[in-house]
Design a protein around this motif. Structure first.
Motif, mmCIF file in Angstrom:
data_model
loop_
_atom_site.group_PDB
_atom_site.id
_atom_site.type_symbol
_atom_site.label_atom_id
_atom_site.label_comp_id
_atom_site.label_asym_id
_atom_site.label_seq_id
_atom_site.Cartn_x
_atom_site.Cartn_y
_atom_site.Cartn_z
ATOM 1 N N SER A 21 0.805 -1.212 0.000
ATOM 2 C CA SER A 21 0.000 0.000 0.000
ATOM 3 C C SER A 21 0.841 1.266 0.000
ATOM 4 O O SER A 21 0.473 2.246 -0.610
ATOM 5 C CB SER A 21 -0.957 0.002 1.192
ATOM 6 O OG SER A 21 -0.221 0.016 2.402
ATOM 7 N N GLN A 22 1.961 1.276 0.688
ATOM 8 C CA GLN A 22 2.819 2.457 0.701
ATOM 9 C C GLN A 22 4.158 2.097 1.311
ATOM 10 O O GLN A 22 4.260 1.171 2.081
ATOM 11 C CB GLN A 22 2.183 3.598 1.482
ATOM 12 C CG GLN A 22 1.945 3.283 2.945
ATOM 13 C CD GLN A 22 1.104 4.336 3.619
ATOM 14 O OE1 GLN A 22 0.399 5.080 2.985
ATOM 15 N NE2 GLN A 22 1.215 4.411 4.903
ATOM 16 N N THR A 23 5.173 2.863 0.965
ATOM 17 C CA THR A 23 6.483 2.664 1.560
ATOM 18 C C THR A 23 7.237 3.978 1.522
ATOM 19 O O THR A 23 6.971 4.830 0.691
ATOM 20 C CB THR A 23 7.268 1.548 0.833
ATOM 21 O OG1 THR A 23 8.442 1.262 1.586
ATOM 22 C CG2 THR A 23 7.662 1.936 -0.570
ATOM 23 N N ASN A 24 8.155 4.145 2.441
ATOM 24 C CA ASN A 24 8.989 5.340 2.482
ATOM 25 C C ASN A 24 10.387 4.974 2.016
ATOM 26 O O ASN A 24 10.914 3.942 2.392
ATOM 27 C CB ASN A 24 9.062 5.901 3.902
ATOM 28 C CG ASN A 24 7.745 6.458 4.353
ATOM 29 O OD1 ASN A 24 7.074 7.142 3.606
ATOM 30 N ND2 ASN A 24 7.357 6.152 5.578
ATOM 31 N N ILE A 25 10.982 5.831 1.197
ATOM 32 C CA ILE A 25 12.340 5.619 0.720
ATOM 33 C C ILE A 25 13.097 6.929 0.839
ATOM 34 O O ILE A 25 12.504 7.985 1.000
ATOM 35 C CB ILE A 25 12.360 5.114 -0.736
ATOM 36 C CG1 ILE A 25 11.615 6.089 -1.643
ATOM 37 C CG2 ILE A 25 11.776 3.733 -0.835
ATOM 38 C CD1 ILE A 25 11.669 5.719 -3.091
ATOM 39 N N ASN A 26 14.399 6.859 0.762
ATOM 40 C CA ASN A 26 15.204 8.064 0.857
ATOM 41 C C ASN A 26 15.968 8.261 -0.439
ATOM 42 O O ASN A 26 16.690 7.379 -0.871
ATOM 43 C CB ASN A 26 16.180 7.978 2.027
ATOM 44 C CG ASN A 26 16.833 9.317 2.312
ATOM 45 O OD1 ASN A 26 16.894 10.180 1.457
ATOM 46 N ND2 ASN A 26 17.323 9.476 3.516
ATOM 47 N N LEU A 27 15.767 9.413 -1.046
ATOM 48 C CA LEU A 27 16.502 9.778 -2.253
ATOM 49 C C LEU A 27 17.600 10.747 -1.847
ATOM 50 O O LEU A 27 17.522 11.934 -2.098
ATOM 51 C CB LEU A 27 15.565 10.425 -3.277
ATOM 52 C CG LEU A 27 14.402 9.561 -3.737
ATOM 53 C CD1 LEU A 27 13.503 10.342 -4.666
ATOM 54 C CD2 LEU A 27 14.907 8.319 -4.420
ATOM 55 N N ALA A 99 22.121 11.666 -9.485
ATOM 56 C CA ALA A 99 23.391 10.960 -9.606
ATOM 57 C C ALA A 99 23.248 9.454 -9.395
ATOM 58 O O ALA A 99 23.957 8.664 -10.012
ATOM 59 C CB ALA A 99 24.396 11.525 -8.612
ATOM 60 N N SER A 100 22.310 9.028 -8.537
ATOM 61 C CA SER A 100 22.213 7.601 -8.216
ATOM 62 C C SER A 100 20.830 6.990 -8.418
ATOM 63 O O SER A 100 20.649 5.804 -8.194
ATOM 64 C CB SER A 100 22.644 7.370 -6.764
ATOM 65 O OG SER A 100 21.828 8.126 -5.892
ATOM 66 N N THR A 126 14.299 3.450 -9.965
ATOM 67 C CA THR A 126 15.428 2.529 -9.905
ATOM 68 C C THR A 126 16.532 3.178 -9.095
ATOM 69 O O THR A 126 16.835 4.358 -9.266
ATOM 70 C CB THR A 126 15.946 2.142 -11.300
ATOM 71 O OG1 THR A 126 16.290 3.324 -12.017
ATOM 72 C CG2 THR A 126 14.905 1.362 -12.077
ATOM 73 N N GLN A 127 17.101 2.385 -8.188
ATOM 74 C CA GLN A 127 18.235 2.795 -7.367
ATOM 75 C C GLN A 127 19.268 1.686 -7.492
ATOM 76 O O GLN A 127 19.123 0.645 -6.873
ATOM 77 C CB GLN A 127 17.829 2.995 -5.910
ATOM 78 C CG GLN A 127 16.864 4.149 -5.702
ATOM 79 C CD GLN A 127 16.422 4.284 -4.257
ATOM 80 O OE1 GLN A 127 16.008 3.312 -3.635
ATOM 81 N NE2 GLN A 127 16.495 5.483 -3.739
#
Length: 161
Positions: A21-27, A99-100, A126-127
């Motif tokens: 349903s949802q997720t947190n990521i760090n860019l 950059a990543s 994509t990471q």
């Protein structure tokens, strides 16, 4: 033994349903300064003097700090009080590159006043070798934190095999 397997299976399903349903990521690489200059290149520019609206169309590339965004079309919305760019509305297939990381979506709303970027419609992030997809991704550009929402699907490649 069956009871333990059932408990483990239920716990796994609960964790998986939350991830879908949802997720947190760090860019972490996204450090767009909303006060930095915005550079836009495109094949065409249409300006409506009455409304003050500007629309860049055809191979649009937008840059601000480390942030690069490309789209088929970008509409520029100005702040009535200051005359500065307030928001950018991108459509026609949007690609965000840092950059990543790289992200793709159908549309994007970049709010310079709030320092946020909302990508919508078949978002793919994509990471490195990992990928995550969802209906929407909302990025806080001052912190690099992102929230994926709506049927989130992930593929994590941990290196090695």
């Amino acid at each position: 033994m069956k009871f333990i397997q059932s408990v483990v299976t239920c716990a796994a399903l609960i964790v998986a349903s939350a991830a879908f349903s949802q997720t947190n990521i760090n860019l972490g690489a996204v450090n767009a300064d909303p006060n930095a200059p915005v550079e836009i290149t495109a094949d065409n520019l249409s300006i409506d003097q009455t409304s003050g609206e500007a629309v860049f169309a055809g191979n649009v590339v937008l840059g601000q700090g480390d942030l690069r965004l490309s789209a088929g079309q970008v509409q520029v919305i100005y702040n009535d009080a200051s005359g500065d760019i307030s928001r950018l509305s991108a459509s026609g297939g949007v690609t965000l590159v840092t950059a990543s990381e790289a992200a793709e979506s159908a549309t994007a709303e970049y709010n310079l006043d709030a320092g946020t970027l909302l990508m919508s419609g078949d978002v793919l992030l994509t990471q490195g070798a990992s990928a995550i997809s969802a209906d929407r991704m909302n990025i806080d550009l001052s912190t690099g934190a992102a929230r994926m929402e709506g049927r989130v699907r992930t593929i994590f490649n941990q290196g090695g095999n």
